[in-house]
Design a protein around this motif. Structure first.
Motif, PDB file in Angstrom:
ATOM      1  N   VAL A 334       9.344  45.944 -27.192  1.00 54.52           N
ATOM      2  CA  VAL A 334      10.716  46.461 -27.171  1.00 54.52           C
ATOM      3  C   VAL A 334      11.450  46.039 -25.906  1.00 54.52           C
ATOM      4  N   LEU A 335      10.756  45.926 -24.779  1.00 54.75           N
ATOM      5  CA  LEU A 335      11.410  45.517 -23.531  1.00 54.75           C
ATOM      6  C   LEU A 335      11.971  44.106 -23.633  1.00 54.75           C
ATOM      7  N   VAL A 360       7.155  52.459 -16.466  1.00 54.66           N
ATOM      8  CA  VAL A 360       7.106  53.513 -15.451  1.00 54.66           C
ATOM      9  C   VAL A 360       8.070  53.214 -14.303  1.00 54.66           C
ATOM     10  N   GLU A 361       8.471  51.942 -14.176  1.00 55.40           N
ATOM     11  CA  GLU A 361       9.467  51.579 -13.158  1.00 55.40           C
ATOM     12  C   GLU A 361      10.891  51.658 -13.693  1.00 55.40           C
ATOM     13  N   GLY A 362      11.048  52.169 -14.934  1.00 55.63           N
ATOM     14  CA  GLY A 362      12.380  52.447 -15.457  1.00 55.63           C
ATOM     15  C   GLY A 362      12.995  51.374 -16.317  1.00 55.63           C
ATOM     16  N   ALA A 363      12.248  50.326 -16.674  1.00 51.49           N
ATOM     17  CA  ALA A 363      12.823  49.203 -17.409  1.00 51.49           C
ATOM     18  C   ALA A 363      13.316  49.599 -18.798  1.00 51.49           C
ATOM     19  N   LYS A 368      16.274  46.292 -17.729  1.00 49.81           N
ATOM     20  CA  LYS A 368      15.986  45.185 -16.825  1.00 49.81           C
ATOM     21  C   LYS A 368      14.568  45.314 -16.272  1.00 49.81           C
ATOM     22  N   LEU A 369      13.863  44.184 -16.205  1.00 48.16           N
ATOM     23  CA  LEU A 369      12.538  44.179 -15.603  1.00 48.16           C
ATOM     24  C   LEU A 369      12.644  44.290 -14.084  1.00 48.16           C
ATOM     25  N   ALA A 374       7.450  41.411 -12.239  1.00 46.98           N
ATOM     26  CA  ALA A 374       7.781  40.772 -13.517  1.00 46.98           C
ATOM     27  C   ALA A 374       6.621  39.989 -14.112  1.00 46.98           C
ATOM     28  N   ASP A 375       5.756  39.442 -13.261  1.00 49.64           N
ATOM     29  CA  ASP A 375       4.618  38.670 -13.758  1.00 49.64           C
ATOM     30  C   ASP A 375       3.445  39.541 -14.190  1.00 49.64           C
TER      31      ASP A 375
END
Length: 436
Positions: A334-335, A360-363, A368-369, A374-375
């Motif tokens: 979904v992200l 958990v970081e809010g993406a 937004k990643l 991101a990796d």
């Protein structure tokens, strides 16, 4: 919830130990009305059959080419029961388990042998139980202070080469949906549990053997990452309708531990609390009326025949069976704009470690990643390709892993589910939903 049972490599002297515990009950449970209790339950009970226990120590005494081959000294069979509306019915009995893969001399065509363990179910669908490649891919050095504290420990699939004992189902949608209508009521919640017999002593003279739930899994990584150590065993015993009554667990959804650790190690600011976005992912499903993630996706309240008074917050893996499979599945689900992926169900190819880290970081709320992460773990796919037909899991390995003599084989129950191509996985428990 995660059940981990070490089983010996197939060539070990103790290889006649069973693949599945014959003193346990394995369940896949489906909640189609959102009340946190199972409306449909599939249950496996396994039995061991040893042809010659007195004069043999081997799993097989010669090449095995069929599930009834007399050279197979150890076999397992299972009964599959469906419980619905308080009534249980055995839908298949004495179904053979695919044997553990000993090696090319013992099983010269293991693919054909395993295919014989795929059985049909009444009313459509298929069932399978047996050994398979571990479909979970990840660099588990994430637990070493998040990849070594400086992102240096990434890129190794720690689970490559390992096998799991797996059960799999492919089920028509109408058999799972509320009131049998997947068109009107496409959202279901899924989780797995395992039960074992326990002993209760009422007094010095009375003993009662009772089934006790010892493990549970809905969304991946909940018990491992979200639930504090103190409450993990308790969480494993709960039914989802009880989740909202355990404040220390619910509090860690709204105020999670992991973002604080990420901030401490990498300086990435933790999102503001309370985390209503994570409550949607873990407890209610995603819908515009549920919280800050403005998407109608997989909340039970989207079912047309749902009673809002019955719906409760509960940790389940939710799936909207009406979302069509993606032509090109995206590993971030979904992200990445792929609504057929996790956390809308979970496909074999979904990179749940990277998705969960970003969530958990809010993406999921910002869309937004987080660039610094991101990796992810740099393990983006399984070590071997998945199959193109049921049960979709890759064939098991026969070599040791990670340079160690006799790599351990691990049985793990890590629930996932998806409708894409009729696939779904529960780590060692697997559910797929087909048409109709």
């Amino acid at each position: 919830m995660r059940l981990r049972e070490r089983t010996p490599p197939p060539w070990s002297p103790s290889a006649c130990l069973p693949s599945f515990a014959d003193d346990a009950r394995y369940h896949i449970k489906i909640d189609n009305d959102g009340d946190g209790t199972a409306d449909v339950t599939y249950t496996w009970r396994f039995r061991n059959e040893v042809r010659d226990a007195a004069n043999q120590f081997l799993y097989n005494t010669g090449p095995a080419t069929s599930l009834t081959d007399p050279n197979l000294n150890f076999r397992q069979v299972y009964d599959l029961t469906v419980t619905e509306g308080g009534r249980s019915k055995v839908v298949r009995s004495n179904v053979p388990v695919a044997p553990s893969r000993v090696g090319p001399a013992s099983m010269p065509n293991y693919g054909a042998l395993r295919a014989q363990a795929v059985g049909d179910l009444p009313g459509g669908g298929k069932t399978f139980a047996g050994q398979a490649d571990d479909p979970f891919f990840a660099d588990l050095r994430v637990f070493d202070l998040l990849y070594g504290g400086n992102l240096s420990e990434r890129g190794q699939d720690t689970l490559a080469g390992y096998n799991v004992d797996s059960v799999a189902l492919q089920i028509p949608k109408k058999q799972l949906a509320l009131k049998g209508s997947a068109a009107r009521n496409p959202v279901i919640g899924v989780w797995s549990t395992t039960e074992r017999k326990g002993v209760q002593v009422a007094d010095s003279r009375t003993r009662h053997d009772t089934w006790r739930q010892v493990s549970r899994l809905g969304n991946p990584l909940v018990n491992e990452v979200v639930v504090p150590l103190k409450y993990k065993d308790a969480f494993n015993t709960l039914n989802p309708d009880q989740d909202r009554t355990v404040k220390p667990v619910v509090d860690k959804v709204y105020d999670p531990i992991l973002p604080k650790l990420i901030q401490k190690v990498y300086g990435v600011p933790a999102p503001a609390t309370p985390r209503d976005d994570l409550a949607e992912i873990y407890l209610t499903g995603l819908c515009k009326a549920c919280g800050p993630i403005k998407a109608d996706l997989n909340a039970h309240r989207l079912n047309k025949d749902a009673s809002l008074q019955r719906i409760v917050p509960a940790e389940e893996l939710r799936l909207n069976m009406a979302v069509p499979p993606a032509a090109r599945p995206q590993r971030l689900g979904v992200l990445a704009g792929d609504l057929a992926g996790f956390p809308n169900g979970r496909r074999l190819t979904d990179d749940v470690i990277d998705i969960s880290l970003q969530a958990v970081e809010g993406a999921a709320q910002t869309g937004k990643l987080v660039p610094a992460l991101a990796d992810g773990d740099k393990v983006d796919a399984n070590d071997v390709p998945f199959g193109g037909s049921f049960p979709y899991l890759a064939l098991p390995h026969t070599k040791s892993v990670n340079g160690r003599s006799g790599g351990d084989h691990v049985q793990r129950s890590a629930l996932t589910t998806s409708h894409a191509a009729g696939i779904g996985v529960l780590g060692s428990l697997m559910l797929g939903v087909g048409g109709r």
